[in-house]
Design an enzyme around this catalytic site. Structure first.
Site, PDB file in Angstrom:
ATOM      1  N   HIS A 268       0.833  -1.213   0.000  1.00 37.26           N
ATOM      2  CA  HIS A 268       0.000   0.000   0.000  1.00 37.26           C
ATOM      3  C   HIS A 268       0.865   1.259   0.000  1.00 37.26           C
ATOM      4  O   HIS A 268       2.047   1.229   0.369  1.00 37.26           O
ATOM      5  CB  HIS A 268      -0.898   0.005   1.255  1.00 37.26           C
ATOM      6  CG  HIS A 268      -0.119   0.058   2.527  1.00 37.26           C
ATOM      7  ND1 HIS A 268       0.414   1.217   3.023  1.00 37.26           N
ATOM      8  CD2 HIS A 268       0.252  -0.919   3.396  1.00 37.26           C
ATOM      9  CE1 HIS A 268       1.062   0.965   4.145  1.00 37.26           C
ATOM     10  NE2 HIS A 268       0.986  -0.336   4.394  1.00 37.26           N
TER      11      HIS A 268
ATOM     12  N   GLN B  11       1.901   5.203   1.255  1.00 36.71           N
ATOM     13  CA  GLN B  11       2.241   5.735   2.594  1.00 36.71           C
ATOM     14  C   GLN B  11       0.964   6.000   3.402  1.00 36.71           C
ATOM     15  O   GLN B  11       0.007   6.603   2.899  1.00 36.71           O
ATOM     16  CB  GLN B  11       3.008   7.050   2.443  1.00 36.71           C
ATOM     17  CG  GLN B  11       3.450   7.651   3.765  1.00 36.71           C
ATOM     18  CD  GLN B  11       3.796   9.125   3.627  1.00 36.71           C
ATOM     19  OE1 GLN B  11       2.983   9.943   3.196  1.00 36.71           O
ATOM     20  NE2 GLN B  11       5.022   9.455   3.964  1.00 36.71           N
TER      21      GLN B  11
ATOM     22  N   ASN C  60       2.740   5.794   8.857  1.00 39.84           N
ATOM     23  CA  ASN C  60       4.076   5.737   8.234  1.00 39.84           C
ATOM     24  C   ASN C  60       4.721   7.126   8.254  1.00 39.84           C
ATOM     25  O   ASN C  60       5.887   7.292   8.607  1.00 39.84           O
ATOM     26  CB  ASN C  60       3.997   5.291   6.765  1.00 39.84           C
ATOM     27  CG  ASN C  60       3.557   3.852   6.549  1.00 39.84           C
ATOM     28  OD1 ASN C  60       2.938   3.555   5.527  1.00 39.84           O
ATOM     29  ND2 ASN C  60       3.871   2.955   7.478  1.00 39.84           N
TER      30      ASN C  60
ATOM     31  N   GLU D 269      -1.669  -6.697   8.212  1.00 38.85           N
ATOM     32  CA  GLU D 269      -0.261  -6.486   8.591  1.00 38.85           C
ATOM     33  C   GLU D 269       0.105  -7.305   9.825  1.00 38.85           C
ATOM     34  O   GLU D 269      -0.753  -7.673  10.640  1.00 38.85           O
ATOM     35  CB  GLU D 269      -0.016  -4.990   8.836  1.00 38.85           C
ATOM     36  CG  GLU D 269       1.407  -4.606   9.224  1.00 38.85           C
ATOM     37  CD  GLU D 269       2.491  -5.052   8.246  1.00 38.85           C
ATOM     38  OE1 GLU D 269       2.574  -6.272   7.953  1.00 38.85           O
ATOM     39  OE2 GLU D 269       3.269  -4.190   7.803  1.00 38.85           O
ATOM     40  N   ARG D 270       1.381  -7.617   9.947  1.00 34.12           N
ATOM     41  CA  ARG D 270       1.876  -8.287  11.152  1.00 34.12           C
ATOM     42  C   ARG D 270       1.507  -7.451  12.378  1.00 34.12           C
ATOM     43  O   ARG D 270       1.712  -6.233  12.388  1.00 34.12           O
ATOM     44  CB  ARG D 270       3.399  -8.440  11.062  1.00 34.12           C
ATOM     45  CG  ARG D 270       4.015  -9.028  12.303  1.00 34.12           C
ATOM     46  CD  ARG D 270       5.448  -9.429  12.068  1.00 34.12           C
ATOM     47  NE  ARG D 270       6.305  -8.287  11.815  1.00 34.12           N
ATOM     48  CZ  ARG D 270       7.253  -7.853  12.663  1.00 34.12           C
ATOM     49  NH1 ARG D 270       7.448  -8.463  13.807  1.00 34.12           N
ATOM     50  NH2 ARG D 270       8.001  -6.829  12.333  1.00 34.12           N
ATOM     51  N   ASP D 271       0.997  -8.109  13.381  1.00 34.03           N
ATOM     52  CA  ASP D 271       0.572  -7.431  14.612  1.00 34.03           C
ATOM     53  C   ASP D 271       1.808  -6.983  15.400  1.00 34.03           C
ATOM     54  O   ASP D 271       2.619  -7.824  15.814  1.00 34.03           O
ATOM     55  CB  ASP D 271      -0.281  -8.415  15.435  1.00 34.03           C
ATOM     56  CG  ASP D 271      -0.875  -7.776  16.674  1.00 34.03           C
ATOM     57  OD1 ASP D 271      -0.525  -6.616  16.984  1.00 34.03           O
ATOM     58  OD2 ASP D 271      -1.684  -8.452  17.331  1.00 34.03           O
TER      59      ASP D 271
HETATM   60  O1  LIG Z   1       4.638  -0.095  11.317  1.00 36.04           O
HETATM   61  C1  LIG Z   1       4.493  -1.123  10.660  1.00 36.04           C
HETATM   62  O2  LIG Z   1       3.520  -1.899  10.763  1.00 36.04           O
HETATM   63  C2  LIG Z   1       5.591  -1.513   9.703  1.00 36.04           C
HETATM   64  C3  LIG Z   1       5.224  -1.256   8.266  1.00 36.04           C
HETATM   65  O3  LIG Z   1       4.682  -0.015   8.070  1.00 36.04           O
HETATM   66  O4  LIG Z   1       6.729  -0.773  10.014  1.00 36.04           O
HETATM   67  P1  LIG Z   1       8.187  -1.377   9.916  1.00 36.04           P
HETATM   68  O5  LIG Z   1       8.118  -2.677   9.170  1.00 36.04           O
HETATM   69  O6  LIG Z   1       8.959  -0.342   9.171  1.00 36.04           O
HETATM   70  O7  LIG Z   1       8.651  -1.553  11.305  1.00 36.04           O
END
Ligand SMILES: O=C(O)[C@@H](CO)OP(=O)(O)O
Length: 212
Positions: free
Chosen positions: A18, A20, A24, A96-98
């Site tokens: 996706h 920004q 972010n 997204e990963r939690d």
């Molecule tokens: O905050 C988040 O969920 C991730 C992706 O945006 O950040 P990063 O992988 O850079 O830690």
């Protein structure tokens, strides 16, 4: 460069991160927080769509996570492609990963609380999970069954778009490219970036293109 795909090849999977998000832009750990796109993020998604449109991509099926930034990015990409009628299927397995207790925290504050080395390990390692969150291994464990059950069978019949998130796509790319835990630590997917995989009929990957 995105592969010039005028040739009538099928069985391709296009992964897009996706654009920004507000989180972010603010330097916040996001994870499952439903942060919307910034104006720049909308432009990044539209630009990814335009690059695909220039090469005459048309998708049979599209998938997104359930989070707004991926849903809206998917919409913008498909509009740029002239496919406004293609409604992506939304899968929570693509969320997204939690980030657990880090979610919503400023990255500088988190560094000060846990130390920059620990934070970087939680951000990029394969096996280490932040408190009450997922490791990348956990994310692989939920995304690969979804990929095998619901996405790969569709790819075998046509071109498929997946719009999702930085870390969940790292997990999927790790599986697709058979990356080691050390290799996946160095994998970064920027907002609006595109990765394309072309599959053989036996489901092995024949070719890959990266448009950072
Ligand atoms: O905050 C988040 O969920 C991730 C992706 O945006 O950040 P990063 O992988 O850079 O830690």
């Amino acid at each position: 460069m995105i592969h010039d795909c005028k040739a009538p090849v099928t069985r391709r999977l296009v992964l897009v991160r996706h654009g920004q998000s507000v989180a972010n832009r603010s330097g916040l750990f996001t994870g499952l927080l439903d942060s919307p796109l910034t104006e720049q993020g909308r432009m990044e998604a539209e630009a990814a769509g335009r690059r695909l449109a220039e090469r005459r991509w048309r998708f049979s099926v599209a998938f997104t996570s359930t989070l707004t930034r991926a849903v809206v990015s998917g919409r913008l990409i498909l509009d740029a492609l002239g496919q406004p009628g293609l409604i992506p299927q939304r899968f929570a397995a693509l969320d997204e990963r939690d980030y657990g207790d880090l979610s919503g925290l400023d990255k500088t504050t988190a560094d000060a609380r846990w130390g920059a080395v620990r934070i970087e390990t939680w951000r990029r390692s394969y096996a280490e999970a932040p408190p009450n969150g997922e490791s990348l291994r956990d994310t692989v464990a939920r995304i690969v069954p979804c990929y095998l059950r619901s996405i790969l069978p569709v790819v075998m019949g046509g071109d498929v778009l997946v719009v999702a998130h930085g870390n969940c796509l790292r997990a999927l790319v790790m599986a697709l490219e058979d990356l080691s835990p050390a290799e996946v630590e160095d994998l970064e997917l920027t907002t609006g970036s595109v990765r394309i995989y072309e599959f053989a009929a036996d489901t092995t990957i024949k070719a890959r293109w990266i448009d950072a």
